[in-house]
Design a protein around this motif. Structure first.
Motif, PDB file in Angstrom:
ATOM      1  N   LEU A 166       0.819  -1.213   0.000  1.00 50.86           N
ATOM      2  CA  LEU A 166       0.000   0.000   0.000  1.00 50.86           C
ATOM      3  C   LEU A 166       0.852   1.261   0.000  1.00 50.86           C
ATOM      4  N   ASP A 167       0.197   2.366  -0.329  1.00 46.31           N
ATOM      5  CA  ASP A 167       0.761   3.700  -0.148  1.00 46.31           C
ATOM      6  C   ASP A 167       0.005   4.341   1.005  1.00 46.31           C
ATOM      7  N   PHE A 168       0.676   5.139   1.797  1.00 47.71           N
ATOM      8  CA  PHE A 168      -0.032   5.882   2.843  1.00 47.71           C
ATOM      9  C   PHE A 168       0.572   7.279   2.976  1.00 47.71           C
ATOM     10  N   ASN A 200      -5.292  -2.301  11.514  1.00 40.30           N
ATOM     11  CA  ASN A 200      -6.701  -2.690  11.642  1.00 40.30           C
ATOM     12  C   ASN A 200      -7.569  -1.973  10.616  1.00 40.30           C
ATOM     13  N   GLY A 201      -7.183  -0.758  10.264  1.00 34.65           N
ATOM     14  CA  GLY A 201      -7.969   0.012   9.305  1.00 34.65           C
ATOM     15  C   GLY A 201      -7.914  -0.519   7.896  1.00 34.65           C
ATOM     16  N   PHE A 211      -8.895   4.907   0.836  1.00 32.72           N
ATOM     17  CA  PHE A 211      -9.687   5.216   2.014  1.00 32.72           C
ATOM     18  C   PHE A 211      -8.830   5.964   3.030  1.00 32.72           C
ATOM     19  N   VAL A 212      -9.459   6.494   4.047  1.00 30.34           N
ATOM     20  CA  VAL A 212      -8.772   7.246   5.095  1.00 30.34           C
ATOM     21  C   VAL A 212      -8.927   6.506   6.421  1.00 30.34           C
ATOM     22  N   ALA A 234      -4.296   8.774   4.561  1.00 28.22           N
ATOM     23  CA  ALA A 234      -4.892   8.421   3.271  1.00 28.22           C
ATOM     24  C   ALA A 234      -4.166   7.190   2.754  1.00 28.22           C
ATOM     25  N   VAL A 235      -4.918   6.126   2.481  1.00 29.02           N
ATOM     26  CA  VAL A 235      -4.328   4.842   2.109  1.00 29.02           C
ATOM     27  C   VAL A 235      -4.835   4.421   0.731  1.00 29.02           C
TER      28      VAL A 235
END
Length: 437
Positions: A166-168, A200-201, A211-212, A234-235
């Motif tokens: 992922l990117d965050f 967890n998110g 999503f955030v 922000a993911v």
């Protein structure tokens, strides 16, 4: 040579040394004669210049060299004269130096403390009583399977235990912060590699989702500006992979652990756990002996020895944190001395106390136990004979091994007279003391 020893306080000693003028003059003359044999001066062949000319040309430097040499040579003589053994290197200051007169200097150093051992016959040790259960064996076998796991891409939503890419981009009150952004980062959900809220998110989202996630930073977080704050991350989720473990009966998996059956794997796992149990029991008993020895025999330790130990502890910490390649100067800034001084002081104190036990109980190194220790250590490697050859070719490593064996002999000696109290516990509690909580 006159020597006077003063005690300013504690372990500090100041030794005032006076070297007679004739000895100083003789040393200077010898230095000048040595220089005259090598000196090249205009108008003179090498080694043929008159001593007076040499003195005019090189007198000050010859005297400086002679004084330095006299201090170095006379320091051990002075120690013998006053009958002291310094702990660490001295600080030497020349207090008076003048041609034709006596040389005076002061050497400041610490001495070893006088130790009067007590309580050696009143030690009380908890003796762990631990059974290796089938559950322990199964847990180790599962860990072995996890060590050869693979990750397969899936199209379902992410779940705990999956590997995600992922990117965050985290922001605090709309502003970016250091360490809050990452691209193409791989995270194993539930492994605690990142903040729990972020991991967890991600659970429940699929590849392609954006999503955030609100992330609460703990009150003791290392970054001061983030302690107790909530940031918005922000993911963008690129990929989800599930964990696939090798079957326990898989031939390739069994061969990797040098067994040919599931039963043989379980037997090998049990043997490994039993070996770890014995090592851990011995470590725990040794730690108790050390702790009680230090508690019942508090001593003042030379600060110079503590400062010598600090770099060793810093280097060990660097190895644990994979910082071996950090330059020494930078490492000292990142891991300042005060982080290690308490442990260094304790280690020095225990070394001195154990040394006193060796002296009082006349403990001799058992060379056969050195070979046993080397064999035991080498067994943990794939090519034990090469490891043993490597150790034997390096005297400093063998000295360290001998010191460890002698230390264990002292501990065993003290354990013989200790009162032992059985303490039942699980293998997990033994191997992971935090589990006892």
């Amino acid at each position: 040579m006159d020597v006077n020893l003063e005690t300013p306080g504690g372990l500090l000693r100041q030794m005032r040394v006076t070297i007679p003028a004739d000895r100083v003059s003789k040393a200077v003359d010898e230095r000048l004669r040595t220089m005259s044999q090598r000196a090249k001066l205009p108008g003179f062949r090498p080694g043929k210049a008159p001593l007076k000319v040499i003195q005019q040309q090189f007198g000050p430097s010859a005297r400086m060299d002679a004084v330095s040499d006299l201090v170095q040579r006379s320091y051990p003589e002075a120690l013998v004269k006053v009958g002291v053994r310094p702990a660490g290197q001295p600080q030497i200051n020349v207090t008076f130096e003048k041609p034709g007169e006596a040389l005076e200097y002061v050497a400041s150093f610490e001495v070893f403390p006088e130790i009067q051992l007590s309580g050696l016959d009143a030690l009380e040790i908890e003796q762990p009583v631990v059974e290796v259960t089938e559950a322990d064996v199964e847990r180790l076998v599962l860990n072995l399977r996890k060590g050869r796991r693979v990750f397969n891409t899936v199209t379902r939503a992410a779940a705990s235990g999956d590997m995600v890419k992922l990117d965050f981009d985290g922001k605090l009150e709309g502003e970016s912060f250091q360490g809050g952004k990452g691209d193409g980062v791989e995270i194993e959900l539930g492994a605690g590699q990142f903040l729990a809220d972020l991991e967890n998110g991600v659970v429940g989202h699929s590849a392609g989702d954006e999503f955030v996630v609100p992330v609460n930073f703990p009150a003791d977080y290392r970054a001061e500006e983030l302690k107790g704050k909530t940031a918005q991350f922000a993911v963008k989720l690129h990929e989800v992979k599930e964990v696939v473990l090798p079957a326990i009966e898989d031939a390739e998996f069994l061969a990797a652990h040098k067994v040919d059956s599931v039963d043989a794997l379980h037997a090998k796992a049990r043997e490994a756990l039993e070996n770890e149990r014995e090592k851990a029991i011995q470590r725990r008993k040794k730690n108790q002996v050390m702790e009680q020895l230090a508690t019942t025999n508090p001593i003042e330790v030379p600060k110079s020895l503590v400062q010598q130990e600090v770099p060793n502890l810093r280097q060990q910490a660097a190895q644990r944190m994979n910082m071996q390649n950090v330059p020494p100067e930078q490492l000292a800034e990142m891991l300042p001395a005060q982080l290690f001084e308490a442990n260094a002081s304790r280690k020095v104190a225990l070394g001195l106390l154990l040394g006193e036990v060796v002296k009082q109980r006349d403990v001799k190194l058992d060379v056969t136990k050195v070979d046993v220790a080397l064999d035991a250590m080498a067994r943990d490697f794939e090519q034990p004979e090469q490891v043993k050859t490597y150790y034997r070719s390096r005297p400093e490593m063998m000295d360290g091994l001998r010191a460890m064996v002698l230390e264990d002999q002292v501990v065993d000696l003290l354990l013989e007279g200790a009162r032992k109290v059985d303490k039942p516990m699980s293998l997990e509690q033994l191997l992971n003391p935090q589990a006892q909580a």
